[in-house]
Motif scaffolding. Structure first.
Motif, mmCIF file in Angstrom:
data_model
loop_
_atom_site.group_PDB
_atom_site.id
_atom_site.type_symbol
_atom_site.label_atom_id
_atom_site.label_comp_id
_atom_site.label_asym_id
_atom_site.label_seq_id
_atom_site.Cartn_x
_atom_site.Cartn_y
_atom_site.Cartn_z
ATOM 1 N N LEU A 7 4.442 8.410 -6.674
ATOM 2 C CA LEU A 7 5.885 8.131 -6.709
ATOM 3 C C LEU A 7 6.346 7.849 -8.137
ATOM 4 O O LEU A 7 7.400 8.326 -8.568
ATOM 5 N N ALA A 44 -2.673 5.182 -4.784
ATOM 6 C CA ALA A 44 -2.516 6.624 -5.025
ATOM 7 C C ALA A 44 -1.102 7.087 -4.669
ATOM 8 O O ALA A 44 -0.466 7.815 -5.425
ATOM 9 N N HIS A 45 -0.597 6.622 -3.508
ATOM 10 C CA HIS A 45 0.772 6.958 -3.113
ATOM 11 C C HIS A 45 1.767 6.457 -4.162
ATOM 12 O O HIS A 45 2.685 7.159 -4.563
ATOM 13 N N LYS A 65 -5.653 3.866 -1.316
ATOM 14 C CA LYS A 65 -4.733 4.912 -0.892
ATOM 15 C C LYS A 65 -3.287 4.535 -1.231
ATOM 16 O O LYS A 65 -2.501 5.374 -1.671
ATOM 17 N N GLU A 66 -2.972 3.262 -1.045
ATOM 18 C CA GLU A 66 -1.617 2.808 -1.370
ATOM 19 C C GLU A 66 -1.308 2.978 -2.850
ATOM 20 O O GLU A 66 -0.216 3.396 -3.228
ATOM 21 N N LYS A 69 -7.758 0.980 2.220
ATOM 22 C CA LYS A 69 -6.303 1.049 2.366
ATOM 23 C C LYS A 69 -5.620 0.901 1.006
ATOM 24 O O LYS A 69 -4.725 1.659 0.666
ATOM 25 N N THR A 73 5.414 -3.943 -1.824
ATOM 26 C CA THR A 73 5.037 -4.964 -0.839
ATOM 27 C C THR A 73 3.594 -4.763 -0.378
ATOM 28 O O THR A 73 2.816 -5.720 -0.289
ATOM 29 N N GLN A 74 3.248 -3.511 -0.061
ATOM 30 C CA GLN A 74 1.917 -3.245 0.462
ATOM 31 C C GLN A 74 0.823 -3.531 -0.568
ATOM 32 O O GLN A 74 -0.189 -4.142 -0.251
ATOM 33 N N SER A 127 12.492 4.095 -4.351
ATOM 34 C CA SER A 127 11.512 4.503 -3.326
ATOM 35 C C SER A 127 10.255 3.632 -3.315
ATOM 36 O O SER A 127 9.415 3.770 -2.440
ATOM 37 N N LEU A 147 -12.452 -2.501 4.571
ATOM 38 C CA LEU A 147 -11.302 -1.773 5.118
ATOM 39 C C LEU A 147 -10.057 -1.919 4.238
ATOM 40 O O LEU A 147 -9.339 -0.959 3.995
ATOM 41 N N VAL A 206 8.580 -0.454 -0.444
ATOM 42 C CA VAL A 206 7.527 -0.788 0.518
ATOM 43 C C VAL A 206 6.147 -0.757 -0.136
ATOM 44 O O VAL A 206 5.266 -1.537 0.222
ATOM 45 N N TRP A 207 5.980 0.131 -1.098
ATOM 46 C CA TRP A 207 4.651 0.228 -1.720
ATOM 47 C C TRP A 207 4.372 -0.983 -2.581
ATOM 48 O O TRP A 207 3.227 -1.443 -2.668
#
Lengths: 202, 366
Positions: free
Chosen positions: B165, B160-161, B157-158, B154, B184-185, B178, B150, B181-182
């Protein structure tokens, strides 16, 4: 090759663009509308015409037929707690639970760079202003947003921002776990695992 | 776990086929194109939900037919269960039933019939791109650790985001702040994946030495990264922070996230030399098979279930001592399914059951 009259084709095409409606269903709906008496389409036209009067509440950004939505207009709600949601249809869901008596704030989306949704495209700035403007009255923000990659990022963004803007506010997210009335035997191990991690003291 | 029976209908070259298998070594002999790999492929499909060589499910359906079916009876600790995979190419629908009950999602299948596969292309794990070695760890850990499975989805995908950016920042469309948060994730989920990978590599090394190679020779894996070393959560966190501070401009310029599990490599060495450049073809093949067998033993130790070992086109390049050496390790498993062209390829071990595959049919040898 024969096709429907032009105006009917146009109607079918427009109906088929509605979410969840395929070409066959669009045909059925269009023909139904066509066969109905003129009063029906007149009435329909009026309803569609009224759509432009639906706006967003200037306070919480829920859908509204005036400047302030009916929830924000209620004076006797709990001012200490605010529920943050992704979209207006979520308000109805939370209201139906009867468990939340505070005010809402609608973000209109989640941070999703791949879909060109950034924090500044959402109503996050306005959320900050509301919390700050309450002068400490708002004590808790419930982030009732999805547990997805985008939901997690949005929740994190808001909680970081709040540390800056309104450090005292408690920020919570909805619990993950077992649905009511469900049998542990039939829960998948992921859900059950989360329920164990987020267990509650009795 | 072992497979007691496999039944195919309109799968690849088979019209219909029913084979009774046995614990121990089962061998399928056949000339090239006879369809021996198809049997291993069918079992792999039951294990993972997809093929290891067909890019599309429709390829699995026998030419001129619309739907295929694979049914496997697997026995684990005396408990027999039926797994039924069906694919309809017209409706493009795949479904899996366990004892007649349909699984709500195909991903629920992961780990139910654990299997490890070796096919000749797998030698690229030693020779080829880092992505193949990362995938080896990802596939293995996804089989034993649901949380890894899992988190990986996740994390991808993070990344990729975040890449999107970075590209936007480069093009001036998006503000430079911007990313917060990414960062951090991907740090949080990246570290979760890394810690799982570190411990898997350590496990594999122990298994390779203690259970497989002994002191005869050595095969070792070393997790490598440009940005951190194998360490604990705290040190990794510091490496990420330092990286974000130092390499932000480079990431923007290249529009790619340059730190994390998706950028790392696993160095494989044979007798303390990099197997990629110093080993012979035969040694590389031996190395790959042993890593795959180590994967099987790791699955066994973490899940308590013996995975089915699938060896496709076995021993085409192994010499007699090496083939014999691998044969000896087979006793560590419950069931091994081998496809090969000639009986002469198998040296140093004796099969429990043998089949000859010819023209889409299988005959048992007595």
């Amino acid at each position: 090759m024969y096709n429907y009259p032009y105006k009917l084709q146009k109607l079918i095409n427009e109906v088929s663009r509605l979410p969840g409606i395929g070409p066959k269903m669009a045909e059925r709906i269009a023909l139904y509308i066509m066969k109905r008496e003129p009063e029906y389409t007149e009435n329909f036209k009026e309803i569609l015409d009224g759509v432009k009067d639906i706006t967003l509440c200037t306070r919480c950004f829920n859908v509204s037929d005036g400047n302030i939505c009916s929830i924000c207009a209620e004076d006797n709600r709990d001012r200490l707690i605010m529920c943050v949601l992704e979209s207006p249809e979520d308000v109805v869901m939370v209201e139906r639970t009867g468990k939340f008596k505070g005010y809402y704030h609608i973000l209109h989306g989640l941070i999703n760079p791949l879909n060109n949704m950034l924090a500044e495209n959402l109503r996050i700035r306005e959320l900050c202003d509301r919390v700050k403007g309450s002068n400490g009255e708002i004590k808790e923000l419930i982030l009732a947003i999805n547990h997805t990659v985008e939901g997690d990022a949005t929740a994190l963004y808001i909680s970081e921002l709040m540390k800056e803007y309104a450090a005292g506010v408690k920020i919570t997210r909805l619990a993950k776990g077992l649905p009511t009335g469900s049998d542990i035997k039939y829960a998948d191990e992921i859900t059950l695992g989360q329920a164990i991690v987020e267990r509650k003291e009795m | 776990m072992y497979i007691k029976q496999v039944e195919l209908a309109n799968f690849r070259s088979y019209n219909s086929l029913k084979l009774k298998l046995t614990p121990g070594i089962n061998v399928f002999y056949g000339i090239n194109g006879a369809g021996k790999t198809n049997i291993l492929e069918a079992i792999y499909c039951i294990s993972t939900g997809h093929s290891f060589r067909a890019a599309e499910d429709s390829i699995l359906v026998r030419h001129g037919r619309e739907a295929m079916m694979v049914s496997v009876d697997a026995v684990d600790n005396g408990i027999e269960r039926n797994f039924l995979l069906e694919y309809d190419s017209k409706a493009r629908k795949k479904s899996l039933k366990v004892n007649g009950t349909k699984l709500s999602r195909l991903s629920r299948l992961v780990g139910m019939v654990p299997a490890v596969l070796f096919s000749p292309e797998n030698i690229q794990i030693v020779k080829g791109e880092p992505a193949l070695r990362r995938r080896l760890l990802d596939d293995m850990l996804s089989q034993v650790d649901n949380d890894y499975f899992l988190t990986l989805a996740k994390y991808n995908k993070e990344v990729a985001h975040r890449n999107y950016l970075l590209k936007g920042i480069k093009e001036g469309r998006i503000r430079r702040d911007s990313l917060g948060v990414w960062n951090t994730q991907i740090t949080q989920n990246g570290i979760r994946l890394l810690l799982a990978r570190f411990s898997a590599v350590e496990n594999l090394n122990n298994i390779l030495q203690n259970d497989l190679t002994g002191d005869k020779f050595s095969i070792r894996l070393a997790y490598t990264s440009k940005n951190y070393t194998v360490s604990d959560e705290q040190a990794l966190r510091e490496s990420y922070t330092a990286f974000f501070a130092a390499k932000f401009e480079e990431e923007i310029a290249r529009s790619v996230t340059l730190i994390g599990p998706h950028r790392d490599d696993i160095e494989i060495s044979y007798n303390n030399m990099p197997a990629k450049s110093f080993s012979s073809e035969g040694q590389q093949r031996l190395t790959t098979i042993l890593i795959k067998l180590a994967e099987g033993l790791l699955i066994k130790s973490r899940r308590g279930v013996y995975p089915v070992v699938l060896l496709d086109d076995f021993s085409s390049e192994l010499d007699e001592p090496n083939s014999g050496f691998i044969g000896k390790t087979f006793s560590l498993f419950k069931q091994i399914l081998i496809s090969t062209t000639y009986k002469e390829n198998l040296r140093g071990f004796s099969p429990a059951k043998e089949f000859i595959i010819r023209d889409g049919e299988a005959g048992e040898m007595y």
